[in-house]
Design an enzyme around this catalytic site. Structure first.
Site, PDB file in Angstrom:
ATOM      1  N   TYR A 271     -57.548 -86.676 -44.860  1.00 30.24           N
ATOM      2  CA  TYR A 271     -56.125 -86.354 -44.845  1.00 30.24           C
ATOM      3  C   TYR A 271     -55.583 -86.132 -46.253  1.00 30.24           C
ATOM      4  O   TYR A 271     -55.860 -86.903 -47.177  1.00 30.24           O
ATOM      5  CB  TYR A 271     -55.341 -87.462 -44.162  1.00 30.24           C
TER       6      TYR A 271
ATOM      7  N   GLY B  42     -62.846 -93.112 -46.099  1.00 33.77           N
ATOM      8  CA  GLY B  42     -62.935 -91.675 -46.202  1.00 33.77           C
ATOM      9  C   GLY B  42     -61.989 -90.941 -45.281  1.00 33.77           C
ATOM     10  O   GLY B  42     -62.142 -89.748 -45.033  1.00 33.77           O
ATOM     11  N   LYS B  43     -60.973 -91.643 -44.755  1.00 33.34           N
ATOM     12  CA  LYS B  43     -60.009 -91.008 -43.867  1.00 33.34           C
ATOM     13  C   LYS B  43     -58.901 -90.314 -44.650  1.00 33.34           C
ATOM     14  O   LYS B  43     -58.261 -89.396 -44.136  1.00 33.34           O
ATOM     15  CB  LYS B  43     -59.401 -92.052 -42.924  1.00 33.34           C
ATOM     16  N   LEU B  44     -58.639 -90.780 -45.852  1.00 31.07           N
ATOM     17  CA  LEU B  44     -57.679 -90.151 -46.761  1.00 31.07           C
ATOM     18  C   LEU B  44     -58.407 -89.686 -48.002  1.00 31.07           C
ATOM     19  O   LEU B  44     -59.340 -90.359 -48.484  1.00 31.07           O
ATOM     20  CB  LEU B  44     -56.585 -91.141 -47.188  1.00 31.07           C
TER      21      LEU B  44
END
Length: 339
Positions: A280, A308-310
């Site tokens: 993101y 690792g989502k942002l």
């Protein structure tokens, strides 16, 4: 200090960059945009709210950004329904992840039911006695909101006549089921001349925005779907939703996560980036859940960065307050900023 003493030299400071807190001022007749500026001048929660408005405004203004919106909690019965429906219609939500409960209450309003102002405590009764009285009167309580139980019967009949018949004897994805629900809500709302807006599911259907409900079993909507599956070939396949949702994230040029509340909708939105090469670019969280419990609902967006989502340089902010207060402020301020 004596005249021959050396002038004071402050130490080198890594954090302090002389960005003084200003004092918020409010005046009669000021716009939401003006109020948003005042929040940004202040500190503590006001500063976070001001930043959330900035980030959300940047998201709304970016035509290439694909926005995943998570909606948990009792936001529909609490009166936030029109805000979300309008965001869908205005193109600010590209995929909605919510609860079966929110869609249940959304549908009830679409077909003529209404939630009512109530109270969370009775002046003359203990809490248990108060809620027992409501039970005898066939009124369900959601904190200080009331819903007469006959509205659920209206909803169940709506599902049988307008939704299940259209879906037929098939195994479908949850997103296809909610699409049919939105279609039915839109058609009945128009056909019956309902005063209330057709709502969230209808807006999503009319604007081709997918609605995902990964924990649909945990709701009246899910219970009715299960009951239907016991007497017909109809059923729901939750895994069918995964490919189109992940494809949407994979193909996006830029992505944003806006999560209202925690629970499954929050995680479902954020975990989408675990199977894409990117992460993101923006994330805004409106919640009351603290991070100290270690649960996902309270997990910080910075923690999501570790997964690792942002992206490392993603703009992200969390606002810890009642979302029925913060969501209207953030959306109103962001819409002003994005124009």
């Amino acid at each position: 200090m004596s005249d021959d003493s050396e002038a004071y030299e402050p130490p080198e400071r890594e954090e302090f960059d002389h960005d003084p807190v200003e004092h918020a001022c409010v005046t009669a007749g000021m716009s939401v945009a003006d109020l948003a500026d005042e929040y940004g001048k202040a500190g503590i929660g006001a500063a976070n709210l001001g930043e959330a408005i900035d980030v959300t405004g940047e998201i709304f203004a970016s035509e290439e950004t694909t926005t995943f919106f998570g909606l948990a909690g009792a936001m529909v019965p609490a009166g936030m329904r029109a805000i979300v429906a309008d965001l869908i219609r205005e193109g600010h939500i590209d995929a909605l992840v919510t609860t079966g409960a929110n869609l249940t209450h959304d549908s009830i309003e679409a077909i003529g039911g209404k939630h009512h102002h109530g109270r969370e405590e009775h002046p003359d009764l203990e809490e248990r006695d108060f809620d027992e009285q409501l039970r005898h009167e066939e009124v369900d309580r959601i904190y200080n909101v009331y819903l007469p139980q006959e509205h659920f019967a209206l909803f169940e009949n709506h599902l049988r006549e307008e939704v299940f018949e259209a879906v037929g004897e098939e195994v479908v994805s949850i997103a296809e089921f909610t699409r049919q629900l939105g279609r039915a809500n839109s058609e009945v709302n128009d056909r019956e001349g309902i005063d209330e807006d057709a709502g969230i599911a209808a807006a999503a259907y009319e604007n081709d925005v997918p609605v995902y409900v990964p924990a649909i079993q945990d709701s009246v909507l899910g219970l009715q779907a299960w009951l239907r599956s016991q007497v017909s070939g109809f059923s729901l396949d939750a895994l069918k939703d995964m490919s189109p949702l992940n494809d949407l994230a994979y193909e996006a040029e830029s992505t944003a996560a806006i999560v209202v509340g925690g629970g499954v909708p929050k995680n479902y939105v954020l975990q989408t980036m675990l199977v894409t090469p990117e992460a993101y670019d923006y994330a805004v969280q409106l919640t009351m859940d603290p991070p100290q419990t270690g649960g996902l609902s309270g997990a910080t967006l910075d923690e999501a960065r570790s997964w690792g989502k942002l992206k490392e340089d993603a703009r992200n902010v969390s606002v810890y307050a009642d979302a029925t207060i913060t969501l209207p402020l953030v959306v109103a301020g962001a819409l002003d900023r994005s124009e």
